[in-house]
Design a protein around this motif. Structure first.
Motif, PDB file in Angstrom:
ATOM      1  N   SER A  29      44.407  41.984  58.373  1.00  0.00           N
ATOM      2  CA  SER A  29      43.037  41.221  58.414  1.00  0.00           C
ATOM      3  C   SER A  29      42.390  41.515  56.933  1.00  0.00           C
ATOM      4  O   SER A  29      41.790  40.394  56.387  1.00  0.00           O
ATOM      5  N   ASP A  30      42.546  42.484  56.561  1.00  0.00           N
ATOM      6  CA  ASP A  30      42.152  42.925  55.171  1.00  0.00           C
ATOM      7  C   ASP A  30      42.690  41.680  54.046  1.00  0.00           C
ATOM      8  O   ASP A  30      41.947  41.227  53.216  1.00  0.00           O
ATOM      9  N   LEU A  31      44.108  41.486  54.196  1.00  0.00           N
ATOM     10  CA  LEU A  31      44.721  40.605  53.438  1.00  0.00           C
ATOM     11  C   LEU A  31      44.013  39.049  53.668  1.00  0.00           C
ATOM     12  O   LEU A  31      43.870  38.319  52.643  1.00  0.00           O
ATOM     13  N   THR A  33      41.132  38.418  54.391  1.00  0.00           N
ATOM     14  CA  THR A  33      39.758  38.270  54.001  1.00  0.00           C
ATOM     15  C   THR A  33      40.065  38.164  52.295  1.00  0.00           C
ATOM     16  O   THR A  33      39.526  37.465  51.839  1.00  0.00           O
ATOM     17  N   LEU A  34      40.946  39.101  51.946  1.00  0.00           N
ATOM     18  CA  LEU A  34      41.029  39.010  50.376  1.00  0.00           C
ATOM     19  C   LEU A  34      41.577  37.492  49.986  1.00  0.00           C
ATOM     20  O   LEU A  34      41.170  36.752  49.141  1.00  0.00           O
ATOM     21  N   PHE A  35      42.444  36.942  50.831  1.00  0.00           N
ATOM     22  CA  PHE A  35      43.042  35.452  50.390  1.00  0.00           C
ATOM     23  C   PHE A  35      42.021  34.649  50.630  1.00  0.00           C
ATOM     24  O   PHE A  35      41.732  33.550  49.808  1.00  0.00           O
ATOM     25  N   ARG A  36      40.913  34.568  51.658  1.00  0.00           N
ATOM     26  CA  ARG A  36      39.989  33.726  51.700  1.00  0.00           C
ATOM     27  C   ARG A  36      38.952  33.774  50.708  1.00  0.00           C
ATOM     28  O   ARG A  36      38.617  32.948  50.375  1.00  0.00           O
ATOM     29  N   GLN A  37      38.779  35.162  50.201  1.00  0.00           N
ATOM     30  CA  GLN A  37      37.857  35.443  48.966  1.00  0.00           C
ATOM     31  C   GLN A  37      38.574  34.588  47.750  1.00  0.00           C
ATOM     32  O   GLN A  37      37.785  33.950  46.865  1.00  0.00           O
ATOM     33  N   GLU A  38      39.721  34.779  47.554  1.00  0.00           N
ATOM     34  CA  GLU A  38      40.457  34.455  46.326  1.00  0.00           C
ATOM     35  C   GLU A  38      40.274  32.664  46.456  1.00  0.00           C
ATOM     36  O   GLU A  38      40.298  32.082  45.547  1.00  0.00           O
ATOM     37  N   TRP A 134      50.259  44.097  43.563  1.00  0.00           N
ATOM     38  CA  TRP A 134      49.741  45.195  44.458  1.00  0.00           C
ATOM     39  C   TRP A 134      50.425  45.133  45.898  1.00  0.00           C
ATOM     40  O   TRP A 134      50.745  46.322  46.621  1.00  0.00           O
ATOM     41  N   ALA A 135      50.587  43.968  46.298  1.00  0.00           N
ATOM     42  CA  ALA A 135      51.254  43.938  47.766  1.00  0.00           C
ATOM     43  C   ALA A 135      52.421  44.375  47.708  1.00  0.00           C
ATOM     44  O   ALA A 135      52.982  44.975  48.858  1.00  0.00           O
ATOM     45  N   ARG A 136      53.367  43.946  46.858  1.00  0.00           N
ATOM     46  CA  ARG A 136      54.828  44.410  46.614  1.00  0.00           C
ATOM     47  C   ARG A 136      54.819  46.046  46.473  1.00  0.00           C
ATOM     48  O   ARG A 136      55.897  46.529  46.889  1.00  0.00           O
ATOM     49  N   HIS A 137      53.996  46.543  45.491  1.00  0.00           N
ATOM     50  CA  HIS A 137      53.947  47.808  45.248  1.00  0.00           C
ATOM     51  C   HIS A 137      52.681  48.458  45.523  1.00  0.00           C
ATOM     52  O   HIS A 137      52.022  48.839  44.592  1.00  0.00           O
TER      53      HIS A 137
END
Length: 140
Positions: A29-31, A33-38, A134-137
């Motif tokens: 869900s957070d990801l 939201t993050l991608f929508r904001q991007e 960040w998503a990778r590490h």
């Protein structure tokens, strides 16, 4: 009559721990939201660049129209003035050459302004790269 306080629930480790599925759901869900904001940021950047391009195009148009009007009236006045001291054909050729230089200068200024327009949303590209890293590490 007084009301009784709520009975406390057991606060052991099992009550506070979330399952892996719940944690993954929260992260997903957070990801999202993050991608929508991007995406919204990218749209805003593209709109900003389109506005700059529109202003540059307006400068081209304004320079063209102003150049046309100036060329028309000043050329006529210059040809008539020069025709008093030389043949009318040579006067017209001299005036034409002068306005050719003016047109070249206006074109160059418009071209320089158009080069400042960026075709891609640079800030969004940079933050998307950071998010992917960040998503990778996530612990770094």
């Amino acid at each position: 009559m007084t009301s009784m306080p709520p009975t406390p629930t057991p606060a052991g480790p099992q009550a506070q721990d979330k399952s892996v599925g719940q944690l993954l759901s929260v992260i997903t869900s957070d990801l999202q939201t993050l991608f929508r904001q991007e995406v919204e940021l990218a749209k805003a950047e593209v709109k900003e660049e389109a506005t700059k391009a529109g202003k540059a195009a307006g400068m081209y148009g304004g320079a063209g129209f102003a150049g046309y009007m100036v060329l028309l009236f000043l050329s006529l006045a210059a040809v008539l003035g020069l025709s008093n001291v030389m043949d009318g054909g040579w006067a017209a050729l001299i005036v034409t050459a002068v306005w050719a230089v003016v047109a070249a200068v206006l074109y160059q200024r418009g071209r320089t302004e158009m080069r400042t327009v960026s075709p891609k949303p640079e800030r969004t590209v940079e933050t998307m790269k950071e998010n992917a890293e960040w998503a990778r590490h996530p612990t770094k």
